[in-house]
Enzyme design. Structure first.
Site, mmCIF file in Angstrom:
data_model
loop_
_atom_site.group_PDB
_atom_site.id
_atom_site.type_symbol
_atom_site.label_atom_id
_atom_site.label_comp_id
_atom_site.label_asym_id
_atom_site.label_seq_id
_atom_site.Cartn_x
_atom_site.Cartn_y
_atom_site.Cartn_z
ATOM 1 N N SER A 141 0.841 -1.196 0.000
ATOM 2 C CA SER A 141 0.000 0.000 0.000
ATOM 3 C C SER A 141 0.872 1.240 0.000
ATOM 4 O O SER A 141 1.957 1.262 0.612
ATOM 5 C CB SER A 141 -0.906 0.025 1.236
ATOM 6 O OG SER A 141 -1.552 1.278 1.361
ATOM 7 N N TYR A 155 -2.303 -0.192 10.129
ATOM 8 C CA TYR A 155 -2.293 -0.622 8.729
ATOM 9 C C TYR A 155 -0.936 -0.341 8.089
ATOM 10 O O TYR A 155 -0.377 -1.197 7.387
ATOM 11 C CB TYR A 155 -3.399 0.092 7.963
ATOM 12 C CG TYR A 155 -3.510 -0.309 6.518
ATOM 13 C CD1 TYR A 155 -4.006 -1.565 6.160
ATOM 14 C CD2 TYR A 155 -3.133 0.567 5.496
ATOM 15 C CE1 TYR A 155 -4.117 -1.937 4.829
ATOM 16 C CE2 TYR A 155 -3.246 0.202 4.171
ATOM 17 C CZ TYR A 155 -3.736 -1.049 3.845
ATOM 18 O OH TYR A 155 -3.832 -1.410 2.515
#
Length: 246
Positions: A141, A155
């Site tokens: 990501s 995250y």
């Protein structure tokens, strides 16, 4: 183009979003494709039908990426049904965000199980079956490179861990000519993160190109990494983020 003719790929989380786009692109390139899904059999079967419509074999396997035994079984079923395994795409992930004091051990364990342990476990299982020259592609990501808002620490930590995993596996599997690379997508137009969502304009504004990616644009880079032209590319981190991290 049939650059992946004769290859078999396994794409986790392949029933929607980036995973579905990757599965379809690899099939377009000539690969037979297995995909995993956690829930929603109908969308998974729809992708299977689209792959079969391209003249390729396809298989949907229900497997929770938090369940190590289910992942091992998915690899074995892929090999048993499609005959081999050449390309692994670790795409499945969870996105738990929130203030530090609201994300405790349960959320930490759930995030790391899917975003970190599962790619390691799948690489371990898949590499046993891969012949020399296989491909492992991890999907990370852009948040690993830049966390622009509060609440992203858990995250970001999980996706940053994939950098170390990718580099370590590249060294370990390099003698077998198995390449391992990491793709960091930026904002991408999916059901979970639509380009027409309430915060989309602000998020798109953080990119140099001022827009979200289409899932197919991420899939194009994955397909390149899976193909013969990327055989000397390993241990690399590639940001396909429209300049989000520039």
């Amino acid at each position: 183009m049939n650059r992946l003719e004769g290859n078999v790929a396994l794409v986790t989380g392949g029933s929607r979003g980036i995973g579905a786009a990757v599965a379809l692109r690899l099939a377009e390139e000539g690969a037979d494709v297995a995909l995993t899904y956690r829930e929603g059999e109908a969308p998974a079967q729809k992708i299977v039908e689209q792959i079969e419509g391209l003249g390729r074999r396809a298989l949907a396997v229900r497997a929770d990426s938090a369940d190590a035994a289910a992942l091992d079984a998915a690899v074995e079923r892929t090999v048993g049904t499609l005959g081999r395994l050449d390309v692994l795409v670790n795409n499945a992930g969870v996105f738990l965000v929130g203030p530090l004091d609201q994300l405790g051990p349960a959320e930490i364990d759930a995030t790391l199980a899917v975003n970190v342990r599962a790619p390691y476990q799948l690489a371990r299982a898949a590499s046993r079956h891969m012949t020399d020259g296989g491909r492992i592609i991890n999907i990370g990501s852009n948040i690993a490179e830049r966390a622009p808002f509060p609440g992203l620490a858990l995250y970001a930590m999980s996706k940053t861990a994939l950098i170390g995993l990718t580099k370590g596996l590249a060294r370990e599997l390099g003698p077998r000519a198995i390449t391992v690379n990491l793709v960091h997508p930026g904002p991408t137009d999916t059901d979970a993160n639509p380009a027409a969502g309430p915060n989309a304009e602000a998020i798109a504004g953080l990119t140099a190109l001022g827009r979200y990616a289409a899932p197919a644009e991420i899939a194009a880079t994955v397909a390149h990494l899976a193909g013969p032209d990327a055989r000397y590319l390993t241990g690399s981190v590639i940001s396909v983020d429209g300049g989000f991290s520039a």
